[in-house]
Design a protein around this motif. Sequence first.
Motif, mmCIF file in Angstrom:
data_model
loop_
_atom_site.group_PDB
_atom_site.id
_atom_site.type_symbol
_atom_site.label_atom_id
_atom_site.label_comp_id
_atom_site.label_asym_id
_atom_site.label_seq_id
_atom_site.Cartn_x
_atom_site.Cartn_y
_atom_site.Cartn_z
ATOM 1 N N GLY A 25 -3.416 -14.244 13.679
ATOM 2 C CA GLY A 25 -2.787 -13.958 12.389
ATOM 3 C C GLY A 25 -3.191 -14.905 11.272
ATOM 4 N N ASN A 26 -4.322 -15.595 11.441
ATOM 5 C CA ASN A 26 -4.805 -16.535 10.431
ATOM 6 C C ASN A 26 -5.696 -15.816 9.422
ATOM 7 N N ALA A 27 -5.388 -16.001 8.150
ATOM 8 C CA ALA A 27 -6.144 -15.343 7.088
ATOM 9 C C ALA A 27 -7.513 -15.992 6.906
ATOM 10 N N LEU A 28 -8.518 -15.154 6.617
ATOM 11 C CA LEU A 28 -9.821 -15.638 6.194
ATOM 12 C C LEU A 28 -9.698 -15.920 4.704
ATOM 13 N N LEU A 29 -9.811 -17.175 4.308
ATOM 14 C CA LEU A 29 -9.649 -17.548 2.910
ATOM 15 C C LEU A 29 -10.904 -17.282 2.095
ATOM 16 N N MET A 30 -12.062 -17.681 2.645
ATOM 17 C CA MET A 30 -13.310 -17.500 1.912
ATOM 18 C C MET A 30 -14.480 -17.808 2.823
ATOM 19 N N MET A 41 -29.448 -24.476 4.735
ATOM 20 C CA MET A 41 -28.326 -23.622 4.359
ATOM 21 C C MET A 41 -27.108 -24.003 5.194
ATOM 22 N N ASP A 42 -25.956 -24.147 4.534
ATOM 23 C CA ASP A 42 -24.691 -24.464 5.198
ATOM 24 C C ASP A 42 -23.708 -23.363 4.811
ATOM 25 N N VAL A 43 -23.361 -22.521 5.767
ATOM 26 C CA VAL A 43 -22.432 -21.418 5.526
ATOM 27 C C VAL A 43 -21.132 -21.733 6.249
ATOM 28 N N SER A 44 -19.998 -21.531 5.551
ATOM 29 C CA SER A 44 -18.708 -21.842 6.169
ATOM 30 C C SER A 44 -17.726 -20.693 6.013
ATOM 31 N N TRP A 45 -16.887 -20.544 7.010
ATOM 32 C CA TRP A 45 -15.802 -19.573 7.038
ATOM 33 C C TRP A 45 -14.506 -20.384 7.051
ATOM 34 N N ASP A 46 -13.700 -20.240 6.005
ATOM 35 C CA ASP A 46 -12.467 -21.018 5.884
ATOM 36 C C ASP A 46 -11.268 -20.160 6.262
ATOM 37 N N TYR A 47 -10.470 -20.662 7.197
ATOM 38 C CA TYR A 47 -9.302 -19.947 7.695
ATOM 39 C C TYR A 47 -8.037 -20.755 7.412
ATOM 40 N N ALA A 48 -6.947 -20.060 7.095
ATOM 41 C CA ALA A 48 -5.650 -20.698 6.901
ATOM 42 C C ALA A 48 -4.995 -20.856 8.268
ATOM 43 N N VAL A 49 -4.979 -22.078 8.761
ATOM 44 C CA VAL A 49 -4.358 -22.392 10.044
ATOM 45 C C VAL A 49 -3.266 -23.406 9.716
ATOM 46 N N ASP A 50 -2.089 -22.885 9.395
ATOM 47 C CA ASP A 50 -0.990 -23.684 8.864
ATOM 48 C C ASP A 50 -0.738 -24.939 9.680
ATOM 49 N N PRO A 51 -0.672 -26.080 9.081
ATOM 50 C CA PRO A 51 -0.684 -26.389 7.653
ATOM 51 C C PRO A 51 -2.070 -26.780 7.137
ATOM 52 N N ALA A 52 -3.124 -26.472 7.850
ATOM 53 C CA ALA A 52 -4.476 -26.915 7.484
ATOM 54 C C ALA A 52 -5.372 -25.746 7.104
ATOM 55 N N VAL A 53 -6.530 -26.096 6.588
ATOM 56 C CA VAL A 53 -7.629 -25.150 6.409
ATOM 57 C C VAL A 53 -8.697 -25.580 7.405
#
Length: 131
Positions: A25-30, A41-53
Amino acid sequence: MQEYKKIVIEKDQIVPTAERMRKAGNALLMIHAFINNEGKMDVSWDYAVDPAVESYHVIGENSLPSVGEIYDTAATWPERELNEIFGIEFEGLDVSQRLFLPEDMLETQGKGQIMVIPLAELRKRNIKEEV
């Protein structure tokens, strides 16, 4: 302020990580990309993992799997942006139409290169056109 966790992963861990995050249930932020100090090239997937990113990075790859099937528009929009801007290929992503850039831009400027005109120059051009 949220805690930020950078985690470097391999290309083959992108989809399993996205599936695990979605199931939890963690949102993909960007999805971000940049060229690091080593020219890779550095590609990242940021997820909201409460309370962190949690930011999962893949370094040195220009062809990556898409997570659009898992996160829908939250993934496909930034993947399409990164395809246009950096020329990163996301396997399975429909890039038949541009989001922002002219259809022929990458062919005339070189793949992944954007010509930027400084604001001061645009203002000068605008003043000349008004006269």
